[in-house]
Motif scaffolding. Structure first.
Motif, PDB file in Angstrom:
ATOM      1  N   ASN A  76       0.845  -1.182   0.000  1.00 54.03           N
ATOM      2  CA  ASN A  76       0.000   0.000   0.000  1.00 54.03           C
ATOM      3  C   ASN A  76       0.885   1.237   0.000  1.00 54.03           C
ATOM      4  N   TYR A  77       0.282   2.391   0.186  1.00 53.64           N
ATOM      5  CA  TYR A  77       0.959   3.663  -0.055  1.00 53.64           C
ATOM      6  C   TYR A  77       1.052   4.471   1.239  1.00 53.64           C
ATOM      7  N   CYS A  78       2.278   4.721   1.734  1.00 52.39           N
ATOM      8  CA  CYS A  78       2.404   5.614   2.890  1.00 52.39           C
ATOM      9  C   CYS A  78       3.069   6.913   2.449  1.00 52.39           C
ATOM     10  N   SER A  79       2.529   7.471   1.372  1.00 46.61           N
ATOM     11  CA  SER A  79       2.911   8.813   0.946  1.00 46.61           C
ATOM     12  C   SER A  79       1.787   9.759   1.337  1.00 46.61           C
ATOM     13  N   GLY A  80       1.999  11.056   1.165  1.00 49.46           N
ATOM     14  CA  GLY A  80       0.946  12.015   1.439  1.00 49.46           C
ATOM     15  C   GLY A  80       1.019  12.614   2.830  1.00 49.46           C
ATOM     16  N   LEU A  81      -0.081  13.238   3.248  1.00 48.63           N
ATOM     17  CA  LEU A  81      -0.117  13.968   4.510  1.00 48.63           C
ATOM     18  C   LEU A  81      -0.152  13.049   5.725  1.00 48.63           C
ATOM     19  N   CYS A  82      -0.447  11.781   5.523  1.00 44.04           N
ATOM     20  CA  CYS A  82      -0.511  10.831   6.643  1.00 44.04           C
ATOM     21  C   CYS A  82       0.559   9.745   6.515  1.00 44.04           C
ATOM     22  N   MET A  83       1.669  10.085   5.886  1.00 43.44           N
ATOM     23  CA  MET A  83       2.725   9.124   5.593  1.00 43.44           C
ATOM     24  C   MET A  83       3.110   8.244   6.804  1.00 43.44           C
ATOM     25  N   PRO A  84       3.489   8.827   7.964  1.00 47.00           N
ATOM     26  CA  PRO A  84       3.902   7.960   9.069  1.00 47.00           C
ATOM     27  C   PRO A  84       2.757   7.176   9.694  1.00 47.00           C
ATOM     28  N   GLU A  85       1.541   7.726   9.682  1.00 41.80           N
ATOM     29  CA  GLU A  85       0.404   6.990  10.234  1.00 41.80           C
ATOM     30  C   GLU A  85       0.146   5.711   9.446  1.00 41.80           C
ATOM     31  N   ILE A  86       0.187   5.819   8.125  1.00 43.12           N
ATOM     32  CA  ILE A  86      -0.072   4.646   7.298  1.00 43.12           C
ATOM     33  C   ILE A  86       1.080   3.649   7.421  1.00 43.12           C
ATOM     34  N   ALA A  87       2.301   4.150   7.614  1.00 44.66           N
ATOM     35  CA  ALA A  87       3.434   3.249   7.863  1.00 44.66           C
ATOM     36  C   ALA A  87       3.209   2.460   9.146  1.00 44.66           C
ATOM     37  N   ALA A  88       2.678   3.121  10.174  1.00 42.91           N
ATOM     38  CA  ALA A  88       2.400   2.430  11.437  1.00 42.91           C
ATOM     39  C   ALA A  88       1.325   1.368  11.245  1.00 42.91           C
ATOM     40  N   MET A  89       0.282   1.700  10.481  1.00 43.42           N
ATOM     41  CA  MET A  89      -0.761   0.724  10.203  1.00 43.42           C
ATOM     42  C   MET A  89      -0.209  -0.466   9.434  1.00 43.42           C
ATOM     43  N   GLY A  90       0.677  -0.194   8.475  1.00 45.27           N
ATOM     44  CA  GLY A  90       1.285  -1.276   7.721  1.00 45.27           C
ATOM     45  C   GLY A  90       2.144  -2.178   8.589  1.00 45.27           C
ATOM     46  N   ALA A  91       2.859  -1.569   9.534  1.00 48.62           N
ATOM     47  CA  ALA A  91       3.694  -2.349  10.454  1.00 48.62           C
ATOM     48  C   ALA A  91       2.841  -3.235  11.342  1.00 48.62           C
ATOM     49  N   GLN A  92       1.695  -2.724  11.758  1.00 51.69           N
ATOM     50  CA  GLN A  92       0.832  -3.472  12.672  1.00 51.69           C
ATOM     51  C   GLN A  92       0.041  -4.567  11.966  1.00 51.69           C
ATOM     52  N   GLU A  93      -0.194  -4.414  10.645  1.00 49.29           N
ATOM     53  CA  GLU A  93      -0.988  -5.401   9.905  1.00 49.29           C
ATOM     54  C   GLU A  93      -0.147  -6.268   8.966  1.00 49.29           C
ATOM     55  N   ARG A  94       1.167  -6.218   9.101  1.00 52.44           N
ATOM     56  CA  ARG A  94       2.113  -7.043   8.346  1.00 52.44           C
ATOM     57  C   ARG A  94       2.011  -6.851   6.839  1.00 52.44           C
ATOM     58  N   LEU A  95       2.017  -5.599   6.396  1.00 55.71           N
ATOM     59  CA  LEU A  95       2.234  -5.357   4.981  1.00 55.71           C
ATOM     60  C   LEU A  95       3.699  -5.632   4.660  1.00 55.71           C
TER      61      LEU A  95
END
Length: 523
Positions: free
Chosen positions: A235-254
């Motif tokens: 998925n994409y952790c670019s944009g205004l929520c870049m670190p938030e989406i990175a955290a979600m990816g870490a927690q859901e094993r992307l």
């Protein structure tokens, strides 16, 4: 892959030296500032989830309250930790009280900082441990179910409905795909919050939410078990929520996330000062979570000529490499991007493309390179388009690329159908199999077109990086050095979300991630 080009190592070393100087200036800015999106990420990692009665995400609610009081420079972890000590409640309960208007974090009596740190650190360490367990689970699954032979075949789903995405993703996996990327809904990168829950409507893609991540991960694990092959999720952790989406990816094993130091600045007009801080924290999370990042240099060639501006792609790769290294990403986690975007009507264009692809492979020999298909010159003639994608696949197998985002014969017409994707997968499988060891039998002429083009690109890259090292990266972006796009340092979306750190700024995850990755305060 065996080295095929004669690469001037002195120029490569100079380019890396200039990139280090460039990154030094950016790192100083990173170390002195935080952002609202970084602080919302901290709130999420502390366990805050859900929305208030107006459906505003609670991480936004708590951070915005503190930001409005001009107190965010201490870090949201300080204020939530202080409330935990004062009330004895957990972060979720505190956030819900803030959301109901019953609690103002900055009005509470301030407690001994050591007590706050002790309280928050215990919780933060549990979160970090859960991310580490996700890494171990991925490693175990990959050991049991091989992720496939490289180049990994990467395809996209983008229906807007997470359940339809899952069905299409499983079909693609059965047809031979190794990696599934879920395109985000149009313009999600420009909204300053992360939507909540599962979604079944989107525009040109599906909203990136933690629940959608969870659904896709479960579905791909299910089909992976069926096929005996680990299917990677992007998925994409670019944009205004870049670190938030990175955290979600870490927690859901992307497994992979699109994450570039400059893409949001250039192509989404997001404030550069915010982006550089956000990308650093997001990359720390990706690094610790064992996620491969995909950088976006391929996009430069959609607005600039691939021959005239090919060196800007490599210059950006050097900068992305250095910033990624400082954030703890190992070389195998650096999916540096480039693209097959030379005009197909140019004589010997394929030779010029081989030069760039081979040079990239040899300069970044340990990186997990991501190669992008022809889009700028893609045609509505599906037969020619399919052939162009075949040439792209041939360039990939000849130059040892790692991640192959497959082109679609209907790229210039509509969002791909299932059978379009199947044809693209068959194209790639045929060429990868039939030309697997082609380059073991071939060498390049010392003074031939391919070698000369590679020499030219590397020389231009080194000159460009030297110039940027002298003036600074932010100034270079203002001058439009990349992709022919100019962005002002003080402009762009999200500029008001940059916050100067106060003395004693507290972010437990910053420290824990850096310690776990073995890097110091300045990378």
């Amino acid at each position: 892959m065996e080295a095929k080009l004669k690469v001037n190592q002195e120029l490569v070393d100079k380019s890396r030296k200039y990139s280090q100087k460039i990154a030094d200036g950016i790192q100083k800015h990173i170390d002195e500032n935080t952002t609202t999106s970084v602080e919302r990420t901290v709130a999420r990692l502390m366990g805050i989830d859900g929305t208030d009665k107006e459906e505003i995400p609670l991480p936004n609610v708590v951070v915005e309250q503190v930001h409005k009081s001009d107190s965010l420079g201490k870090g949201i972890a300080y204020w939530i930790g202080n409330a935990m000590v004062e009330t004895g409640k957990q972060p979720q309960e505190i956030a819900e009280a803030v959301g109901r208007g019953e609690l103002t974090l900055t009005d509470l009596p301030q407690h001994d900082p050591d007590k706050i740190y002790q309280t928050v650190n215990e919780l933060a360490e549990k979160t970090i441990e859960n991310i580490r367990k996700n890494c171990e689970e991925r490693e175990e699954l990959m050991e049991k179910q091989s992720p496939g032979e490289q180049p990994w075949k990467y395809v996209i789903v983008a229906t807007g409905n997470v359940y339809e995405d899952a069905r299409q993703a499983k079909a693609a996996a059965r047809q031979g795909a190794d990696i599934i990327a879920v395109i985000r809904s149009t313009a999600q990168s420009l909204i300053d919050y992360v939507p909540y829950g599962k979604t079944t409507e989107g525009f040109g893609g599906t909203y990136a939410t933690q629940e959608n991540f969870k659904i896709m991960r479960q579905e791909l694990d299910e089909v992976g078990e069926e096929l005996g092959r680990y299917i990677q999720l992007v998925n994409y952790c670019s944009g205004l929520c870049m670190p938030e989406i990175a955290a979600m990816g870490a927690q859901e094993r992307l497994d992979m996330m699109l994450n570039d130091a400059m893409y949001g600045i250039l192509f989404r007009d997001i404030n550069m000062k915010r982006t550089f801080v956000d990308q650093d924290f997001s990359r720390l999370l990706n690094a610790y979570a064992g996620i491969i990042i995909n950088t976006g240099e391929d996009n430069y060639l959609t607005t600039a000529d691939a021959i005239e501006e090919g060196h800007t792609v490599m210059a950006s790769q050097f900068i992305n490499e250095e910033l990624a290294d400082r954030a703890g990403l190992a070389p195998w986690q650096m999916g540096l991007g480039h693209a097959f975007e030379i005009d197909p009507d140019i004589e010997d264009g394929f030779l010029l493309e081989l030069a760039q692809a081979q040079l990239t492979r040899q300069v970044f020999k340990d990186a997990t390179l991501k190669y992008m298909p022809p889009t700028k010159f893609m045609t509505g003639d599906i037969f020619k388009g399919h052939l162009m994608d075949g040439m792209f696949n041939l360039a990939s197998i000849m130059t040892g690329q790692n991640i192959q985002l497959l082109g679609m014969l209907t790229e210039a017409i509509h969002t791909p159908y299932l059978h379009d994707r199947a044809l693209s997968l068959d194209n790639a499988k045929y060429i990868f199999n039939n030309a697997r060891h082609l380059m073991d039998e071939i060498s390049y002429k010392d003074n031939g077109k391919i070698q000369k083009r590679a020499d030219e690109i590397l020389e231009q890259t080194t000159d460009m990086l030297e110039e940027i090292a002298d003036k600074g990266l932010m100034k270079a972006i203002e001058e439009g050095k990349f992709a022919g796009i100019s962005r002002p340092q003080t402009g762009g979306k999200g500029a008001d979300g940059v916050v100067t750190k106060e003395q004693g700024y507290y972010n437990p995850f910053l420290d824990l991630l850096r310690k776990g990755l073995g890097i110091n305060e300045t990378g």
